[in-house]
Scaffold this motif. Structure first.
Motif, PDB file in Angstrom:
ATOM      1  N   PHE A 264       0.921  -1.118   0.010  1.00 41.44           N
ATOM      2  CA  PHE A 264      -0.029  -0.029   0.029  1.00 41.44           C
ATOM      3  C   PHE A 264       0.873   1.433  -0.078  1.00 41.44           C
ATOM      4  O   PHE A 264       0.416   2.241  -0.489  1.00 41.44           O
ATOM      5  N   MET A 265       2.181   1.254   0.404  1.00 47.25           N
ATOM      6  CA  MET A 265       2.825   2.450   0.631  1.00 47.25           C
ATOM      7  C   MET A 265       3.925   2.532  -0.482  1.00 47.25           C
ATOM      8  O   MET A 265       4.227   3.755  -0.794  1.00 47.25           O
ATOM      9  N   PHE A 266       4.376   1.571  -1.158  1.00 44.51           N
ATOM     10  CA  PHE A 266       5.231   1.590  -2.072  1.00 44.51           C
ATOM     11  C   PHE A 266       4.858   0.928  -3.328  1.00 44.51           C
ATOM     12  O   PHE A 266       5.354   1.399  -4.366  1.00 44.51           O
ATOM     13  N   MET A 267       3.916   0.077  -3.754  1.00 41.30           N
ATOM     14  CA  MET A 267       3.696  -0.524  -4.960  1.00 41.30           C
ATOM     15  C   MET A 267       2.199   0.240  -5.384  1.00 41.30           C
ATOM     16  O   MET A 267       1.725  -0.473  -6.343  1.00 41.30           O
ATOM     17  N   HIS A 268       1.566   1.270  -4.924  1.00 42.43           N
ATOM     18  CA  HIS A 268       0.643   1.943  -5.469  1.00 42.43           C
ATOM     19  C   HIS A 268      -0.709   1.267  -5.465  1.00 42.43           C
ATOM     20  O   HIS A 268      -1.446   1.296  -6.646  1.00 42.43           O
ATOM     21  N   MET A 269      -0.915   0.414  -4.791  1.00 38.80           N
ATOM     22  CA  MET A 269      -2.363  -0.538  -4.715  1.00 38.80           C
ATOM     23  C   MET A 269      -3.353   0.400  -4.758  1.00 38.80           C
ATOM     24  O   MET A 269      -4.550   0.088  -5.229  1.00 38.80           O
ATOM     25  N   THR A 270      -3.406   1.465  -4.100  1.00 38.54           N
ATOM     26  CA  THR A 270      -4.373   2.685  -4.101  1.00 38.54           C
ATOM     27  C   THR A 270      -4.624   3.706  -5.256  1.00 38.54           C
ATOM     28  O   THR A 270      -5.527   4.357  -5.165  1.00 38.54           O
ATOM     29  N   GLU A 271      -3.784   3.596  -6.209  1.00 40.99           N
ATOM     30  CA  GLU A 271      -3.726   4.566  -7.054  1.00 40.99           C
ATOM     31  C   GLU A 271      -4.339   4.382  -8.508  1.00 40.99           C
ATOM     32  O   GLU A 271      -3.879   4.793  -9.303  1.00 40.99           O
ATOM     33  N   SER A 272      -5.077   3.488  -8.473  1.00 44.07           N
ATOM     34  CA  SER A 272      -5.877   2.886  -9.805  1.00 44.07           C
ATOM     35  C   SER A 272      -7.252   3.633  -9.721  1.00 44.07           C
ATOM     36  O   SER A 272      -7.793   3.952  -8.902  1.00 44.07           O
TER      37      SER A 272
ATOM     38  N   GLN B 155      -5.055  -4.024 -10.089  1.00 43.58           N
ATOM     39  CA  GLN B 155      -4.081  -4.429  -8.875  1.00 43.58           C
ATOM     40  C   GLN B 155      -4.387  -5.698  -8.224  1.00 43.58           C
ATOM     41  O   GLN B 155      -3.588  -6.435  -7.954  1.00 43.58           O
ATOM     42  N   THR B 156      -5.758  -5.604  -7.919  1.00 45.42           N
ATOM     43  CA  THR B 156      -6.496  -6.783  -7.086  1.00 45.42           C
ATOM     44  C   THR B 156      -6.148  -8.074  -7.792  1.00 45.42           C
ATOM     45  O   THR B 156      -5.784  -9.028  -7.173  1.00 45.42           O
ATOM     46  N   HIS B 157      -6.560  -7.972  -9.114  1.00 41.41           N
ATOM     47  CA  HIS B 157      -6.375  -9.366 -10.065  1.00 41.41           C
ATOM     48  C   HIS B 157      -4.917  -9.672 -10.270  1.00 41.41           C
ATOM     49  O   HIS B 157      -4.677 -10.747 -10.003  1.00 41.41           O
ATOM     50  N   MET B 158      -3.984  -8.638 -10.510  1.00 44.57           N
ATOM     51  CA  MET B 158      -2.779  -8.919 -10.704  1.00 44.57           C
ATOM     52  C   MET B 158      -2.070  -9.478  -9.205  1.00 44.57           C
ATOM     53  O   MET B 158      -1.249 -10.703  -9.041  1.00 44.57           O
ATOM     54  N   MET B 159      -2.580  -9.130  -8.039  1.00 49.11           N
ATOM     55  CA  MET B 159      -2.008  -9.474  -6.774  1.00 49.11           C
ATOM     56  C   MET B 159      -2.430 -10.909  -6.375  1.00 49.11           C
ATOM     57  O   MET B 159      -1.981 -11.675  -5.831  1.00 49.11           O
TER      58      MET B 159
END
Length: 98
Positions: A57-65, A71-75
């Motif tokens: 959440f702080m480095f991989m930009h999970m909330t910036e879509s 991002q959820t699908h990729m994770m």
């Protein structure tokens, strides 16, 4: 008048400090605590999960879509691949074919 904005990456600094604290906590638990091996492993795994969430959440930009589904699908896909690799590796190492 234009609004001044800080260009210092506070979120990254906080994430980095939290990661360092969690790493040092895991090191202390592993080296200096008097807990049993089962408790040590459980604590270290818990700290690792917290650190992974911080990284996501702080480095991989999970909330910036725009919708968050990409991002959820990729994770989920990455976690599935990782589980297959770990389970497969443990299977081969434990019950290797001779």
């Amino acid at each position: 008048m234009a609004k001044k904005s800080s260009h210092f990456p506070w979120q990254h600094l906080i994430g980095f400090l939290l990661s360092i604290i969690l790493t040092l906590a895991a090191l202390w638990v592993g080296l200096y605590s008097g807990f049993s091996m089962t408790v040590i492993i459980a604590i270290i795994v818990t700290l690792a999960v917290f650190q992974a969430v911080i990284q996501l959440f702080m480095f991989m930009h999970m909330t910036e879509s725009s919708n968050g589904k990409d991002q959820t699908h990729m994770m989920v896909h990455s976690a599935f691949i990782a589980v297959i690799l770990v389970v497969g590796t443990l299977f081969v190492l434990s019950y290797g074919f001779h």
